[in-house]
Design an enzyme around this catalytic site. Structure first.
Site, PDB file in Angstrom:
ATOM      1  N   LYS A  43      75.179 -62.475  20.793  1.00  0.00           N
ATOM      2  CA  LYS A  43      75.253 -63.757  20.134  1.00  0.00           C
ATOM      3  C   LYS A  43      74.076 -63.976  19.201  1.00  0.00           C
ATOM      4  CE  LYS A  43      76.929 -65.659  24.512  1.00  0.00           C
ATOM      5  NZ  LYS A  43      76.506 -66.468  25.667  1.00  0.00           N
ATOM      6  N   GLY A  44      73.037 -63.165  19.361  1.00  0.00           N
ATOM      7  CA  GLY A  44      71.750 -63.425  18.704  1.00  0.00           C
ATOM      8  C   GLY A  44      71.799 -63.534  17.194  1.00  0.00           C
ATOM      9  N   GLU A  49      72.107 -57.641  12.754  1.00  0.00           N
ATOM     10  CA  GLU A  49      71.486 -57.869  14.067  1.00  0.00           C
ATOM     11  C   GLU A  49      70.367 -58.905  13.936  1.00  0.00           C
ATOM     12  OE1 GLU A  49      71.528 -58.091  17.080  1.00  0.00           O
ATOM     13  OE2 GLU A  49      71.158 -56.163  18.052  1.00  0.00           O
ATOM     14  N   ASP A  50      69.990 -59.523  15.046  1.00  0.00           N
ATOM     15  CA  ASP A  50      68.891 -60.491  15.011  1.00  0.00           C
ATOM     16  C   ASP A  50      67.532 -59.807  14.961  1.00  0.00           C
ATOM     17  OD1 ASP A  50      69.090 -59.495  17.611  1.00  0.00           O
ATOM     18  OD2 ASP A  50      69.070 -61.447  18.600  1.00  0.00           O
ATOM     19  N   ASP A  90      63.955 -53.971  18.292  1.00  0.00           N
ATOM     20  CA  ASP A  90      62.752 -53.863  19.116  1.00  0.00           C
ATOM     21  C   ASP A  90      62.532 -52.377  19.419  1.00  0.00           C
ATOM     22  OD1 ASP A  90      60.695 -55.111  20.747  1.00  0.00           O
ATOM     23  OD2 ASP A  90      61.927 -54.716  22.484  1.00  0.00           O
ATOM     24  N   PHE A 118      57.375 -62.063  22.219  1.00  0.00           N
ATOM     25  CA  PHE A 118      58.762 -62.433  22.486  1.00  0.00           C
ATOM     26  C   PHE A 118      59.075 -63.736  21.771  1.00  0.00           C
ATOM     27  CE2 PHE A 118      62.488 -63.900  24.761  1.00  0.00           C
ATOM     28  CZ  PHE A 118      63.239 -62.743  24.769  1.00  0.00           C
ATOM     29  N   VAL A 119      60.039 -63.669  20.852  1.00  0.00           N
ATOM     30  CA  VAL A 119      60.337 -64.832  20.010  1.00  0.00           C
ATOM     31  C   VAL A 119      61.733 -65.392  20.307  1.00  0.00           C
ATOM     32  CG1 VAL A 119      58.781 -64.144  18.151  1.00  0.00           C
ATOM     33  CG2 VAL A 119      61.144 -63.350  18.105  1.00  0.00           C
ATOM     34  N   ASP A 126      67.597 -65.985  21.811  1.00  0.00           N
ATOM     35  CA  ASP A 126      67.519 -66.765  23.050  1.00  0.00           C
ATOM     36  C   ASP A 126      66.483 -66.227  24.015  1.00  0.00           C
ATOM     37  OD1 ASP A 126      68.856 -64.317  23.815  1.00  0.00           O
ATOM     38  OD2 ASP A 126      69.459 -65.351  25.645  1.00  0.00           O
TER      39      ASP A 126
HETATM   40  P1  5GP Z   1      66.274 -52.994  21.384  1.00  0.00           P
HETATM   41  O1  5GP Z   1      67.393 -52.168  21.913  1.00  0.00           O
HETATM   42  O2  5GP Z   1      65.970 -52.742  19.935  1.00  0.00           O
HETATM   43  O3  5GP Z   1      65.033 -52.838  22.254  1.00  0.00           O
HETATM   44  O4  5GP Z   1      66.658 -54.490  21.625  1.00  0.00           O
HETATM   45  C1  5GP Z   1      67.320 -55.262  20.703  1.00  0.00           C
HETATM   46  C2  5GP Z   1      67.784 -56.559  21.352  1.00  0.00           C
HETATM   47  O5  5GP Z   1      66.782 -57.040  22.250  1.00  0.00           O
HETATM   48  C3  5GP Z   1      67.946 -57.667  20.348  1.00  0.00           C
HETATM   49  O6  5GP Z   1      69.242 -57.702  19.839  1.00  0.00           O
HETATM   50  C4  5GP Z   1      67.627 -58.900  21.163  1.00  0.00           C
HETATM   51  O7  5GP Z   1      68.785 -59.337  21.832  1.00  0.00           O
HETATM   52  C5  5GP Z   1      66.629 -58.432  22.185  1.00  0.00           C
HETATM   53  N1  5GP Z   1      65.227 -58.721  21.803  1.00  0.00           N
HETATM   54  C6  5GP Z   1      64.246 -57.864  21.455  1.00  0.00           C
HETATM   55  N2  5GP Z   1      63.098 -58.482  21.179  1.00  0.00           N
HETATM   56  C7  5GP Z   1      63.352 -59.801  21.345  1.00  0.00           C
HETATM   57  C8  5GP Z   1      62.565 -60.989  21.173  1.00  0.00           C
HETATM   58  O8  5GP Z   1      61.377 -60.997  20.816  1.00  0.00           O
HETATM   59  N3  5GP Z   1      63.214 -62.157  21.416  1.00  0.00           N
HETATM   60  C9  5GP Z   1      64.516 -62.250  21.810  1.00  0.00           C
HETATM   61  N4  5GP Z   1      65.022 -63.436  22.018  1.00  0.00           N
HETATM   62  N5  5GP Z   1      65.280 -61.149  21.966  1.00  0.00           N
HETATM   63  C10 5GP Z   1      64.710 -59.948  21.739  1.00  0.00           C
END
Ligand code: 5GP
Length: 186
Positions: A48-49, A104-105, A108, A157-158, A164
């Site tokens: 949903k992000g 994507e939002d 990370d 963490f934002v 969310d």
């Molecule tokens: P990745 O697989 O790249 O580690 O994770 C990506 C997903 O992790 C993003 O789509 C999001 O849902 C979540 N995520 C990563 N960092 C943050 C953050 O700082 N805040 C929030 N709310 N979600 C995050």
């Protein structure tokens, strides 16, 4: 929403203000418009992000385009990726021969999108590129090219603007750093 609203009580600091987000989204929309002119493009919003970013971005792209959504597993009530990726909602259409832009939002570790890109690559799209509102390059663990992104951010963490924590804060109009005590108490 006013910045004195109650929802802001859990925010340590505002990292990106709604006005600076709007400027970058507009610039990105113009870039995508130029790059995809004349191409059959489909934008896939990751639920949903990315929903808030997605709805703002598509209105800044001056091209005929299709929209689709996918849902993939996220962190749940944690702030770290488990590394286990699961497709919860798949596409409702065939992407063969089409230019796909995954919206994507935040990227990370990169594990979620690198897995998803691999899945989409098996479906014979003409191209698959990544567009993310935020990028945390210092945290990358999986190799991933993010062709379009609005902001590189530090390792914090934002929440807000669609992002969310435990399903809350998505409706904050700005992006803020969540107070540590909020997620450490869960
Ligand atoms: P990745 O697989 O790249 O580690 O994770 C990506 C997903 O992790 C993003 O789509 C999001 O849902 C979540 N995520 C990563 N960092 C943050 C953050 O700082 N805040 C929030 N709310 N979600 C995050």
């Amino acid at each position: 929403m006013n910045r004195n609203a109650e929802l802001y009580n859990d925010i340590e600091s505002i990292l990106l203000d709604r006005d600076e987000i709007a400027v970058k989204v507009k610039e990105l929309g113009a870039r995508i418009t130029a790059d995809y002119k004349g191409k059959d493009v489909i934008l896939i919003g990751i639920l949903k992000g990315a929903m808030v970013f997605f709805s703002d971005l598509i209105r800044e792209i001056d091209l005929p385009l299709d929209v689709e959504f996918m849902a993939i597993s996220s962190y749940g009530r944690s702030t770290k990726s488990s590394g286990v990726v699961q497709i919860l909602k798949d596409l409702g259409c065939d992407i063969t021969g089409r230019h796909v832009l995954v919206v994507e939002d935040i990227v990370d570790s990169g594990m979620t999108l690198s897995y998803l890109k691999g899945v989409l690559a098996t479906r014979h799209a003409a191209s698959v590129e990544i567009c993310s509102l935020l990028d945390k390059p210092a945290r990358r663990r999986a190799p991933l090219e993010v062709k379009y992104s609005c902001f590189n951010i530090p390792d914090a963490f934002v929440v807000g603007y669609g992002l969310d924590f435990a399903e809350k804060y998505r409706n904050l109009p700005d992006i803020g750093v969540l107070k540590k005590e909020v997620y450490e108490n869960i």
